[in-house]
Design a protein around this motif. Sequence first.
Motif, PDB file in Angstrom:
ATOM      1  N   GLY A 178      -6.884  -8.404  -2.706  1.00 22.20           N
ATOM      2  CA  GLY A 178      -5.485  -8.184  -3.041  1.00 22.20           C
ATOM      3  C   GLY A 178      -5.226  -7.100  -4.063  1.00 22.20           C
ATOM      4  N   SER A 179      -6.224  -6.306  -4.424  1.00 22.54           N
ATOM      5  CA  SER A 179      -6.065  -5.335  -5.509  1.00 22.54           C
ATOM      6  C   SER A 179      -5.780  -3.910  -5.038  1.00 22.54           C
ATOM      7  CB  SER A 179      -7.317  -5.324  -6.386  1.00 22.54           C
ATOM      8  OG  SER A 179      -8.405  -4.769  -5.679  1.00 22.54           O
TER       9      SER A 179
ATOM     10  N   GLY B 133      -3.981  -4.860  -0.396  1.00 20.00           N
ATOM     11  CA  GLY B 133      -3.435  -6.140  -0.826  1.00 20.00           C
ATOM     12  C   GLY B 133      -1.988  -6.069  -1.223  1.00 20.00           C
ATOM     13  N   GLY B 134      -1.442  -4.889  -1.278  1.00 22.45           N
ATOM     14  CA  GLY B 134      -0.019  -4.677  -1.462  1.00 22.45           C
ATOM     15  C   GLY B 134       0.374  -3.679  -0.401  1.00 22.45           C
ATOM     16  N   PHE B 135       1.665  -3.534  -0.144  1.00 25.35           N
ATOM     17  CA  PHE B 135       2.080  -2.705   0.981  1.00 25.35           C
ATOM     18  C   PHE B 135       3.293  -1.870   0.603  1.00 25.35           C
ATOM     19  CE2 PHE B 135       3.856  -2.925   5.577  1.00 25.35           C
ATOM     20  CZ  PHE B 135       3.291  -1.714   5.899  1.00 25.35           C
TER      21      PHE B 135
ATOM     22  N   TYR C 245       2.586  -9.945   8.876  1.00 26.28           N
ATOM     23  CA  TYR C 245       1.359 -10.493   9.440  1.00 26.28           C
ATOM     24  C   TYR C 245       0.228 -10.510   8.410  1.00 26.28           C
ATOM     25  CZ  TYR C 245      -2.351 -11.618  12.659  1.00 26.28           C
ATOM     26  OH  TYR C 245      -3.395 -12.237  13.272  1.00 26.28           O
ATOM     27  N   ALA C 246       0.189  -9.470   7.562  1.00 22.66           N
ATOM     28  CA  ALA C 246      -0.834  -9.417   6.518  1.00 22.66           C
ATOM     29  C   ALA C 246      -0.525 -10.368   5.364  1.00 22.66           C
ATOM     30  CB  ALA C 246      -0.961  -7.986   5.987  1.00 22.66           C
ATOM     31  N   ALA C 247       0.709 -10.877   5.321  1.00 18.73           N
ATOM     32  CA  ALA C 247       1.145 -11.833   4.294  1.00 18.73           C
ATOM     33  C   ALA C 247       0.961 -11.275   2.884  1.00 18.73           C
ATOM     34  CB  ALA C 247       0.434 -13.174   4.459  1.00 18.73           C
ATOM     35  N   VAL C 248       1.462 -10.047   2.688  1.00 25.92           N
ATOM     36  CA  VAL C 248       1.373  -9.419   1.368  1.00 25.92           C
ATOM     37  C   VAL C 248       2.772  -9.049   0.882  1.00 25.92           C
ATOM     38  CG1 VAL C 248      -0.952  -8.516   1.688  1.00 25.92           C
ATOM     39  CG2 VAL C 248       0.992  -7.125   2.383  1.00 25.92           C
ATOM     40  N   PRO C 249       2.970  -9.024  -0.439  1.00 21.20           N
ATOM     41  CA  PRO C 249       4.236  -8.520  -0.978  1.00 21.20           C
ATOM     42  C   PRO C 249       4.410  -7.050  -0.605  1.00 21.20           C
ATOM     43  CG  PRO C 249       3.026  -9.721  -2.658  1.00 21.20           C
ATOM     44  CD  PRO C 249       2.093  -9.526  -1.494  1.00 21.20           C
ATOM     45  N   VAL C 250       5.661  -6.604  -0.566  1.00 19.24           N
ATOM     46  CA  VAL C 250       5.972  -5.281  -0.041  1.00 19.24           C
ATOM     47  C   VAL C 250       6.790  -4.474  -1.049  1.00 19.24           C
ATOM     48  CG1 VAL C 250       7.156  -4.086   1.837  1.00 19.24           C
ATOM     49  CG2 VAL C 250       5.986  -6.226   2.304  1.00 19.24           C
ATOM     50  N   VAL C 251       6.428  -3.200  -1.212  1.00 22.06           N
ATOM     51  CA  VAL C 251       7.249  -2.234  -1.944  1.00 22.06           C
ATOM     52  C   VAL C 251       7.972  -1.439  -0.868  1.00 22.06           C
ATOM     53  CG1 VAL C 251       7.292  -0.247  -3.491  1.00 22.06           C
ATOM     54  CG2 VAL C 251       5.607  -2.083  -3.855  1.00 22.06           C
TER      55      VAL C 251
ATOM     56  N   ARG D 235       3.899  -3.248 -11.282  1.00 25.18           N
ATOM     57  CA  ARG D 235       4.454  -4.605 -11.129  1.00 25.18           C
ATOM     58  C   ARG D 235       3.965  -5.250  -9.838  1.00 25.18           C
ATOM     59  NH1 ARG D 235      10.582  -4.384 -11.004  1.00 25.18           N
ATOM     60  NH2 ARG D 235      10.322  -6.581 -10.482  1.00 25.18           N
ATOM     61  N   ALA D 236       4.020  -4.495  -8.755  1.00 22.79           N
ATOM     62  CA  ALA D 236       3.652  -5.043  -7.446  1.00 22.79           C
ATOM     63  C   ALA D 236       2.177  -5.400  -7.354  1.00 22.79           C
ATOM     64  CB  ALA D 236       4.015  -4.048  -6.344  1.00 22.79           C
ATOM     65  N   MET D 237       1.339  -4.684  -8.074  1.00 19.98           N
ATOM     66  CA  MET D 237      -0.098  -4.892  -7.953  1.00 19.98           C
ATOM     67  C   MET D 237      -0.704  -5.677  -9.113  1.00 19.98           C
ATOM     68  SD  MET D 237      -0.650  -3.757  -5.014  1.00 19.98           S
ATOM     69  CE  MET D 237      -2.438  -3.882  -5.005  1.00 19.98           C
TER      70      MET D 237
END
Length: 146
Positions: free
Chosen positions: A14-15, A52-54, A68-74, A121-123
Amino acid sequence: MSAFFEWLDTQPVGSVLYVSLGSFLSVSSAQMGEIVAGIRNSRVRYFWEKGGGFWTHCGLNSIIEGLYAAVPVVTFPIFSNQVPNSERILENWKIRWRVKKLEIESGSLVIRDEITQLVKRAMDLNSDERKGMSKRAKEVKEILFV
């Protein structure tokens, strides 16, 4: 390409921020320079492939990939349906941060300092905000893809 995947495999889960701006529309060279500088200044790991972030332009295919990847999004909507995709889809599920554009003479521009702070913030894997978004992203994935 295998060297990239080997590198990804050595990073903490996730990094790594995944950046996608689509294949059809593009940003100006000035905006791309700000995006690259802002992400570099954030000092987070990033990759234009899997992470791990998008960071996304919010095209429908990218939205589906992120869910689908279930990651937070910017979100960085550029054109047409991308703006409502960012607003309606991702904001309702509370799994996104939105990049804010400044209006300038020749259009709009997101400056590197805004990008740097948002990417940090997102990461930030230890922040409650990121943990909450990650949890909601996984819940949305279970609803949509199970």
